[in-house]
Design an enzyme around this catalytic site. Structure first.
Site, PDB file in Angstrom:
ATOM      1  N   HIS A 220       6.496 -16.068  81.025  1.00 37.06           N
ATOM      2  CA  HIS A 220       6.881 -16.025  82.304  1.00 37.06           C
ATOM      3  C   HIS A 220       6.302 -14.946  83.124  1.00 37.06           C
ATOM      4  O   HIS A 220       5.649 -13.858  82.607  1.00 37.06           O
ATOM      5  CB  HIS A 220       8.320 -15.652  82.384  1.00 37.06           C
ATOM      6  CG  HIS A 220       8.988 -15.967  83.485  1.00 37.06           C
ATOM      7  ND1 HIS A 220       9.151 -15.058  84.671  1.00 37.06           N
ATOM      8  CD2 HIS A 220       9.893 -16.984  84.086  1.00 37.06           C
ATOM      9  CE1 HIS A 220       9.882 -15.979  85.691  1.00 37.06           C
ATOM     10  NE2 HIS A 220      10.648 -16.832  85.304  1.00 37.06           N
TER      11      HIS A 220
ATOM     12  N   ASP B 283      13.438 -22.991  80.047  1.00 42.10           N
ATOM     13  CA  ASP B 283      13.288 -24.418  79.936  1.00 42.10           C
ATOM     14  C   ASP B 283      12.872 -24.622  78.442  1.00 42.10           C
ATOM     15  O   ASP B 283      12.756 -25.801  78.169  1.00 42.10           O
ATOM     16  CB  ASP B 283      11.747 -24.656  80.699  1.00 42.10           C
ATOM     17  CG  ASP B 283      11.927 -24.825  82.258  1.00 42.10           C
ATOM     18  OD1 ASP B 283      13.234 -24.884  82.568  1.00 42.10           O
ATOM     19  OD2 ASP B 283      11.166 -24.356  83.086  1.00 42.10           O
TER      20      ASP B 283
HETATM   21  N1  CMC Z   1       1.097 -20.717  75.732  1.00 45.51           N
HETATM   22  C1  CMC Z   1      -0.206 -19.723  75.753  1.00 45.51           C
HETATM   23  N2  CMC Z   1      -0.588 -18.637  76.185  1.00 45.51           N
HETATM   24  C2  CMC Z   1       0.015 -18.339  77.395  1.00 45.51           C
HETATM   25  C3  CMC Z   1       1.145 -19.037  77.626  1.00 45.51           C
HETATM   26  C4  CMC Z   1       1.530 -20.067  77.146  1.00 45.51           C
HETATM   27  N3  CMC Z   1       2.748 -20.715  77.381  1.00 45.51           N
HETATM   28  N4  CMC Z   1       1.525 -18.400  78.945  1.00 45.51           N
HETATM   29  C5  CMC Z   1       0.574 -17.268  79.226  1.00 45.51           C
HETATM   30  N5  CMC Z   1      -0.399 -17.265  78.211  1.00 45.51           N
HETATM   31  C6  CMC Z   1      -1.255 -16.496  78.184  1.00 45.51           C
HETATM   32  C7  CMC Z   1      -2.434 -16.825  79.214  1.00 45.51           C
HETATM   33  O1  CMC Z   1      -3.431 -17.551  78.580  1.00 45.51           O
HETATM   34  C8  CMC Z   1      -2.923 -15.268  79.506  1.00 45.51           C
HETATM   35  O2  CMC Z   1      -3.881 -14.960  78.526  1.00 45.51           O
HETATM   36  P1  CMC Z   1      -5.084 -14.141  78.840  1.00 45.51           P
HETATM   37  O3  CMC Z   1      -4.633 -12.790  79.245  1.00 45.51           O
HETATM   38  O4  CMC Z   1      -6.026 -13.910  77.546  1.00 45.51           O
HETATM   39  O5  CMC Z   1      -6.039 -14.813  79.838  1.00 45.51           O
HETATM   40  C9  CMC Z   1      -1.994 -14.577  79.417  1.00 45.51           C
HETATM   41  O6  CMC Z   1      -0.780 -15.037  78.366  1.00 45.51           O
HETATM   42  C10 CMC Z   1      -0.914 -14.299  80.734  1.00 45.51           C
HETATM   43  O7  CMC Z   1      -0.838 -15.668  81.354  1.00 45.51           O
HETATM   44  P2  CMC Z   1      -0.943 -16.035  82.843  1.00 45.51           P
HETATM   45  O8  CMC Z   1      -1.368 -17.322  83.139  1.00 45.51           O
HETATM   46  O9  CMC Z   1      -1.962 -15.135  83.724  1.00 45.51           O
HETATM   47  O10 CMC Z   1       0.420 -15.535  83.268  1.00 45.51           O
HETATM   48  P3  CMC Z   1       1.200 -15.886  84.586  1.00 45.51           P
HETATM   49  O11 CMC Z   1       2.354 -14.913  84.942  1.00 45.51           O
HETATM   50  O12 CMC Z   1       0.352 -16.291  85.696  1.00 45.51           O
HETATM   51  O13 CMC Z   1       1.677 -17.492  84.119  1.00 45.51           O
HETATM   52  C11 CMC Z   1       3.274 -18.850  83.568  1.00 45.51           C
HETATM   53  C12 CMC Z   1       3.283 -17.535  84.013  1.00 45.51           C
HETATM   54  C13 CMC Z   1       5.004 -19.284  83.421  1.00 45.51           C
HETATM   55  C14 CMC Z   1       2.534 -19.855  84.439  1.00 45.51           C
HETATM   56  C15 CMC Z   1       2.809 -19.067  82.122  1.00 45.51           C
HETATM   57  O14 CMC Z   1       3.310 -18.273  81.025  1.00 45.51           O
HETATM   58  C16 CMC Z   1       2.776 -20.544  81.627  1.00 45.51           C
HETATM   59  O15 CMC Z   1       2.095 -21.454  82.089  1.00 45.51           O
HETATM   60  N6  CMC Z   1       3.853 -21.108  80.761  1.00 45.51           N
HETATM   61  C17 CMC Z   1       3.881 -22.430  80.489  1.00 45.51           C
HETATM   62  C18 CMC Z   1       4.761 -23.139  81.403  1.00 45.51           C
HETATM   63  C19 CMC Z   1       6.198 -22.756  81.593  1.00 45.51           C
HETATM   64  O16 CMC Z   1       6.918 -22.836  80.640  1.00 45.51           O
HETATM   65  N7  CMC Z   1       6.793 -22.423  82.943  1.00 45.51           N
HETATM   66  C20 CMC Z   1       7.994 -22.140  83.205  1.00 45.51           C
HETATM   67  C21 CMC Z   1       8.468 -20.793  83.793  1.00 45.51           C
HETATM   68  S1  CMC Z   1      10.229 -20.573  83.826  1.00 45.51           S
HETATM   69  C22 CMC Z   1      10.849 -21.740  84.841  1.00 45.51           C
HETATM   70  C23 CMC Z   1      10.534 -21.455  86.081  1.00 45.51           C
HETATM   71  O17 CMC Z   1      10.564 -20.526  86.686  1.00 45.51           O
HETATM   72  O18 CMC Z   1      10.270 -22.603  86.749  1.00 45.51           O
END
Ligand code: CMC
Length: 431
Positions: free
Chosen positions: A308, A366
């Site tokens: 998140h 989720d």
């Molecule tokens: N699985 C594997 N690696 C992950 C994941 C994951 N679910 N989420 C983040 N990472 C890694 C990512 O690859 C990155 O690694 P690095 O620093 O080595 O490049 C690091 O963690 C930080 O990720 P980010 O994408 O820069 O973080 P963000 O804050 O932009 O993304 C997120 C947040 C929710 C989009 C992401 O965690 C994600 O894609 N999760 C899966 C989708 C999901 O479950 N979304 C629902 C969110 S809760 C409901 C809502 O509010 O809508």
């Protein structure tokens, strides 16, 4: 927000600029850069808004390090346990918990707006039978502005109030109709003698040929899912609603924009994607393979329902959701649901893995919600529409707060331009 006279100093090319600082009631201090461009001729650069407060707000607060979510100061776990969705709606919309009389009046206003204009039924029939219910919702919610002209003038507080009540009341009807349409069953009209969640379950699962009695435990679980998704401060879809509204667009159009944003798999679409992932994993022995893929930089796969932007600790909603999943599956006599077993084992293995621990990736709301919804009988395509129904109150509370703000300005980000500089047009025969 208090102006505590502190300033942040920024030095550019030997010149120092003083930027006011504000202390919120909770959360990190903020630096006010509104005059930066006028004074220093520079923009700030923050794609994804990871360090930018886009507005001030009194509605919802998240402490991502503690894993805390407060609505108007009340923790989400207390609201999920002791309150119910329409009371939480009142709290978000008006700022305080209602008195019994206020709640009764609010519930009556909502239940008296649950039907949609009969002519809107024809709109549904224009969609392909196999349309995703979210596609239908984007269209139908936007079309509310074509049917309810008397609540689109955003300068009139009374019309804003009516639009808010209409959106809370009609969204379950629209989501249920979208579902019924895609499965070829007749629409079920709302029933105002039922509570909000029971009415929604009935509109989704009843058919005219049979009596339908809503199971109160499933209704409670549905209400809890609505409550847990009600608001989440300046998330992507809420920020979309705020940005769309900042131009003065009507609330129905703006909420349709929020629904479009919510659909994406990184946001509300994650609940569908997560259940599909858990089903694809299928059995606990395949979990290491999927964890390895999530860690592989060359593989775009991510563990859905994990991670998140704000929570760097447990998502407090996920804890309540996990408990609800156990309760609902037990009630339905499917404690040994294979998907729940995979989810629990996946959570255990991921949390024990240094990759997820180091990046502070925990299950989010989720991760378990899809298991409950599937057990209730919803297909995966309905998971995100249900999120949209729940989040409507967050969108309109934030919209209402924004519109009432005398400092309201159209949202208009700047950019770090990296394209071509001025050049002369080249005639086609010379290219
Ligand atoms: N699985 C594997 N690696 C992950 C994941 C994951 N679910 N989420 C983040 N990472 C890694 C990512 O690859 C990155 O690694 P690095 O620093 O080595 O490049 C690091 O963690 C930080 O990720 P980010 O994408 O820069 O973080 P963000 O804050 O932009 O993304 C997120 C947040 C929710 C989009 C992401 O965690 C994600 O894609 N999760 C899966 C989708 C999901 O479950 N979304 C629902 C969110 S809760 C409901 C809502 O509010 O809508």
């Amino acid at each position: 927000m208090s102006d505590d006279k502190r300033v942040a100093k920024l030095e550019i090319a030997g010149k120092t600029y003083e930027l006011p600082m504000y202390s919120p009631t909770a959360g990190p201090d903020v630096i006010d850069i509104r005059k930066l461009y006028a004074d220093a001729g520079v923009f700030t650069y923050d794609p994804g808004y990871t360090s930018t407060a886009s507005c001030d707000s009194t509605i919802t607060f998240i402490d991502g390090d503690k894993g805390e979510l407060l609505h108007r100061g009340y923790p989400i776990d207390q609201l999920a346990e002791k309150s119910h969705y329409l009371e939480v709606c009142y709290l978000l919309l008006y700022g305080e918990l209602p008195s019994p009389a206020q709640l009764e009046d609010f519930e009556s206003r909502v239940t008296n707006h649950t039907m949609i204009h009969e002519q809107m039924h024809f709109l549904f029939r224009g969609f392909r039978r196999d349309a995703h219910p979210m596609a239908i919702m984007v269209g139908v919610v936007g079309a509310l502005s074509a049917f309810y002209h008397d609540s689109t003038d955003i300068t009139d507080p009374w019309q804003r109030e009516v639009a808010s009540i209409r959106l809370i009341a009609k969204m379950p009807t629209i989501a249920a109709m979208a579902y019924k349409y895609t499965i070829g069953q007749p629409f079920e009209y709302p029933r105002n003698d039922l509570d909000y969640a029971s009415n929604f379950l009935r509109m989704c699962f009843a058919v005219p040929a049979e009596n339908f009695v809503v199971n109160p435990i499933l209704s409670r679980a549905m209400d809890r899912i609505f409550t847990l998704h009600a608001d989440h401060e300046q998330n992507a879809s809420t920020s979309t609603v705020r940005l769309a509204s900042s131009s003065g667009a009507n609330p129905f159009a703006c909420v349709a924009a929020g629904i479009a944003c919510l659909w994406g798999p990184a946001h509300g679409g994650a609940n569908q994607a997560c259940l599909e992932m858990l089903q694809e994993i299928g059995t606990p022995d395949r979990i290491p393979e999927f964890i390895a893929r999530a860690k592989d930089k060359d593989d775009p796969f991510r563990l859905m329902g994990f991670g998140h932007r704000v929570y760097k600790n447990f998502d407090p909603r996920a804890k309540v959701m996990k408990q609800s999943a156990d309760e609902v599956l037990e009630l339905l006599g499917v404690e040994n649901n294979p998907t729940l077993q995979v989810a629990k084992e996946l959570e255990k293995q991921a949390l024990a893995d240094p990759y997820f621990a180091d990046k502070k990736l925990f299950p989010n709301v989720d991760f378990y919600s899809g298991i409950i919804l599937e057990a209730m009988g919803f297909p995966t395509s309905m998971f995100t529409p249900i999120f949209a129904v729940s989040r409507t109150i967050g969108w309109i509370s934030q919209w209402k707060e924004m519109i009432a703000d005398p400092q309201l300005k159209i949202g208009r980000p700047r950019q770090l331009y990296k394209g071509a500089t001025l050049r002369d047009y080249v005639d086609i025969e010379k290219r």
